[in-house]
Scaffold this motif. Structure first.
Motif, PDB file in Angstrom:
ATOM      1  N   THR A 104      -1.049  12.631  46.007  1.00 28.13           N
ATOM      2  CA  THR A 104      -1.238  11.894  44.761  1.00 28.13           C
ATOM      3  C   THR A 104      -0.216  10.773  44.664  1.00 28.13           C
ATOM      4  OG1 THR A 104      -2.152  13.802  43.596  1.00 28.13           O
ATOM      5  CG2 THR A 104      -1.164  12.059  42.250  1.00 28.13           C
ATOM      6  N   ALA A 105      -0.707   9.553  44.495  1.00 28.64           N
ATOM      7  CA  ALA A 105       0.166   8.376  44.452  1.00 28.64           C
ATOM      8  C   ALA A 105      -0.679   7.139  44.170  1.00 28.64           C
ATOM      9  CB  ALA A 105       0.891   8.198  45.783  1.00 28.64           C
ATOM     10  N   VAL A 106      -0.001   6.048  43.933  1.00 26.62           N
ATOM     11  CA  VAL A 106      -0.663   4.747  43.934  1.00 26.62           C
ATOM     12  C   VAL A 106      -0.574   4.209  45.360  1.00 26.62           C
ATOM     13  CG1 VAL A 106      -0.701   2.409  43.038  1.00 26.62           C
ATOM     14  CG2 VAL A 106      -0.096   4.319  41.532  1.00 26.62           C
ATOM     15  N   TYR A 107      -1.701   3.866  45.915  1.00 25.46           N
ATOM     16  CA  TYR A 107      -1.765   3.381  47.286  1.00 25.46           C
ATOM     17  C   TYR A 107      -1.899   1.852  47.282  1.00 25.46           C
ATOM     18  CZ  TYR A 107      -2.142   8.100  49.086  1.00 25.46           C
ATOM     19  OH  TYR A 107      -1.860   9.404  49.438  1.00 25.46           O
ATOM     20  N   TYR A 108      -1.090   1.237  48.113  1.00 27.07           N
ATOM     21  CA  TYR A 108      -1.078  -0.218  48.226  1.00 27.07           C
ATOM     22  C   TYR A 108      -1.406  -0.622  49.658  1.00 27.07           C
ATOM     23  CZ  TYR A 108       1.650  -0.030  43.894  1.00 27.07           C
ATOM     24  OH  TYR A 108       2.083   0.216  42.617  1.00 27.07           O
ATOM     25  N   CYS A 109      -2.190  -1.666  49.785  1.00 25.41           N
ATOM     26  CA  CYS A 109      -2.343  -2.251  51.105  1.00 25.41           C
ATOM     27  C   CYS A 109      -1.414  -3.449  51.208  1.00 25.41           C
ATOM     28  CB  CYS A 109      -3.786  -2.653  51.384  1.00 25.41           C
ATOM     29  SG  CYS A 109      -4.489  -3.844  50.249  1.00 25.41           S
ATOM     30  N   SER A 110      -0.996  -3.712  52.422  1.00 25.64           N
ATOM     31  CA  SER A 110      -0.072  -4.810  52.657  1.00 25.64           C
ATOM     32  C   SER A 110      -0.397  -5.470  53.976  1.00 25.64           C
ATOM     33  CB  SER A 110       1.363  -4.279  52.689  1.00 25.64           C
ATOM     34  OG  SER A 110       2.274  -5.324  52.957  1.00 25.64           O
ATOM     35  N   SER A 111      -0.089  -6.745  54.041  1.00 23.68           N
ATOM     36  CA  SER A 111      -0.310  -7.471  55.279  1.00 23.68           C
ATOM     37  C   SER A 111       0.772  -8.519  55.458  1.00 23.68           C
ATOM     38  CB  SER A 111      -1.687  -8.139  55.267  1.00 23.68           C
ATOM     39  OG  SER A 111      -1.876  -8.890  56.446  1.00 23.68           O
ATOM     40  N   TYR A 154       2.175  -9.833  51.995  1.00 18.70           N
ATOM     41  CA  TYR A 154       1.290  -9.850  50.843  1.00 18.70           C
ATOM     42  C   TYR A 154       0.919  -8.417  50.488  1.00 18.70           C
ATOM     43  CZ  TYR A 154       0.720 -14.868  51.532  1.00 18.70           C
ATOM     44  OH  TYR A 154       0.948 -16.215  51.656  1.00 18.70           O
ATOM     45  N   TRP A 155       0.739  -8.189  49.186  1.00 15.29           N
ATOM     46  CA  TRP A 155       0.423  -6.841  48.705  1.00 15.29           C
ATOM     47  C   TRP A 155      -0.822  -6.850  47.828  1.00 15.29           C
ATOM     48  CZ3 TRP A 155       3.193  -2.531  50.103  1.00 15.29           C
ATOM     49  CH2 TRP A 155       4.400  -2.763  50.772  1.00 15.29           C
ATOM     50  N   GLY A 156      -1.604  -5.784  47.941  1.00 21.20           N
ATOM     51  CA  GLY A 156      -2.715  -5.585  47.036  1.00 21.20           C
ATOM     52  C   GLY A 156      -2.216  -5.020  45.724  1.00 21.20           C
ATOM     53  N   GLN A 157      -3.141  -4.813  44.793  1.00 24.69           N
ATOM     54  CA  GLN A 157      -2.767  -4.427  43.442  1.00 24.69           C
ATOM     55  C   GLN A 157      -2.527  -2.936  43.266  1.00 24.69           C
ATOM     56  OE1 GLN A 157      -5.762  -4.793  44.550  1.00 24.69           O
ATOM     57  NE2 GLN A 157      -7.282  -3.659  43.361  1.00 24.69           N
ATOM     58  N   GLY A 158      -2.840  -2.138  44.254  1.00 25.77           N
ATOM     59  CA  GLY A 158      -2.643  -0.699  44.139  1.00 25.77           C
ATOM     60  C   GLY A 158      -3.867   0.004  43.609  1.00 25.77           C
ATOM     61  N   THR A 159      -4.140   1.156  44.161  1.00 27.16           N
ATOM     62  CA  THR A 159      -5.255   1.979  43.691  1.00 27.16           C
ATOM     63  C   THR A 159      -4.775   3.422  43.614  1.00 27.16           C
ATOM     64  OG1 THR A 159      -7.587   2.550  44.092  1.00 27.16           O
ATOM     65  CG2 THR A 159      -6.195   2.271  46.047  1.00 27.16           C
ATOM     66  N   LEU A 160      -5.079   4.067  42.493  1.00 30.64           N
ATOM     67  CA  LEU A 160      -4.544   5.402  42.228  1.00 30.64           C
ATOM     68  C   LEU A 160      -5.390   6.480  42.882  1.00 30.64           C
ATOM     69  CD1 LEU A 160      -2.549   7.266  40.728  1.00 30.64           C
ATOM     70  CD2 LEU A 160      -4.108   7.153  38.755  1.00 30.64           C
ATOM     71  N   VAL A 161      -4.712   7.357  43.588  1.00 22.50           N
ATOM     72  CA  VAL A 161      -5.340   8.535  44.173  1.00 22.50           C
ATOM     73  C   VAL A 161      -4.714   9.762  43.522  1.00 22.50           C
ATOM     74  CG1 VAL A 161      -5.636   9.912  46.262  1.00 22.50           C
ATOM     75  CG2 VAL A 161      -5.856   7.421  46.371  1.00 22.50           C
ATOM     76  N   THR A 162      -5.562  10.595  42.940  1.00 23.57           N
ATOM     77  CA  THR A 162      -5.100  11.824  42.298  1.00 23.57           C
ATOM     78  C   THR A 162      -5.798  13.006  42.946  1.00 23.57           C
ATOM     79  OG1 THR A 162      -4.773  10.651  40.202  1.00 23.57           O
ATOM     80  CG2 THR A 162      -4.822  13.065  40.128  1.00 23.57           C
ATOM     81  N   VAL A 163      -5.014  13.960  43.412  1.00 27.53           N
ATOM     82  CA  VAL A 163      -5.570  15.146  44.052  1.00 27.53           C
ATOM     83  C   VAL A 163      -5.187  16.363  43.221  1.00 27.53           C
ATOM     84  CG1 VAL A 163      -5.766  16.492  46.156  1.00 27.53           C
ATOM     85  CG2 VAL A 163      -5.291  14.035  46.294  1.00 27.53           C
ATOM     86  N   PHE A 164      -6.190  17.061  42.700  1.00 18.68           N
ATOM     87  CA  PHE A 164      -5.968  18.231  41.863  1.00 18.68           C
ATOM     88  C   PHE A 164      -5.963  19.493  42.708  1.00 18.68           C
ATOM     89  CE2 PHE A 164      -6.039  16.104  37.898  1.00 18.68           C
ATOM     90  CZ  PHE A 164      -6.963  15.079  37.990  1.00 18.68           C
ATOM     91  N   SER A 165      -5.109  20.410  42.349  1.00 19.29           N
ATOM     92  CA  SER A 165      -5.046  21.675  43.083  1.00 19.29           C
ATOM     93  C   SER A 165      -6.070  22.660  42.565  1.00 19.29           C
ATOM     94  CB  SER A 165      -3.648  22.279  42.955  1.00 19.29           C
ATOM     95  OG  SER A 165      -3.314  22.463  41.601  1.00 19.29           O
TER      96      SER A 165
END
Length: 120
Positions: A89-96, A109-120
């Motif tokens: 679980t985190a905010v994932y960013y792409c970069s180049s 350069y960085w993207g805006q981030g996309t949230l990934v949430t993993v529930f147990s």
């Protein structure tokens, strides 16, 4: 040049998600690309990336579960995430790191981030 990330969401432990990142713009050359993630209070960490020479690199915590790939023709980077765990679980960013010919030098350069949430 802009990086546009997508594909985040909320899933249960063991499920999968696929992130995408498009490098949009003109007249540039990509040197390296990668995915990073960040949780509150922590530094951004490299998850997976293509180093110079197209060598793949993965963080130990995701080896065997995540797969990075790219479509060079579409300037798109992917991250297939399988067997997800709550600790992913985190905010994932792409970069180049790329060269914009109009600027004449490489920059990150960085993207805006996309949230990934993993529930147990």
């Amino acid at each position: 040049v802009q990086l546009q990330a997508s594909g985040g969401g909320s899933v249960q432990t063991g499920e999968s998600l696929k992130l995408s990142c498009v490098v949009a713009g003109n007249n540039f050359k990509i040197a390296t690309m990668g995915w990073y993630r960040q949780t509150p209070g922590n530094q951004r960490e490299l998850v997976a990336g293509f180093e110079s020479g197209n060598k793949e690199h993965y963080a130990e915590s995701v080896k065997g579960r995540f797969t990075i790939s790219r479509d060079v023709a579409r300037n798109t980077l992917y991250l297939q995430m399988d067997s997800l765990k709550p600790e992913d679980t985190a905010v994932y960013y792409c970069s180049s790191r790329l060269l914009e010919y109009s600027r004449g030098n490489f920059a990150d350069y960085w993207g805006q981030g996309t949230l990934v949430t993993v529930f147990s």
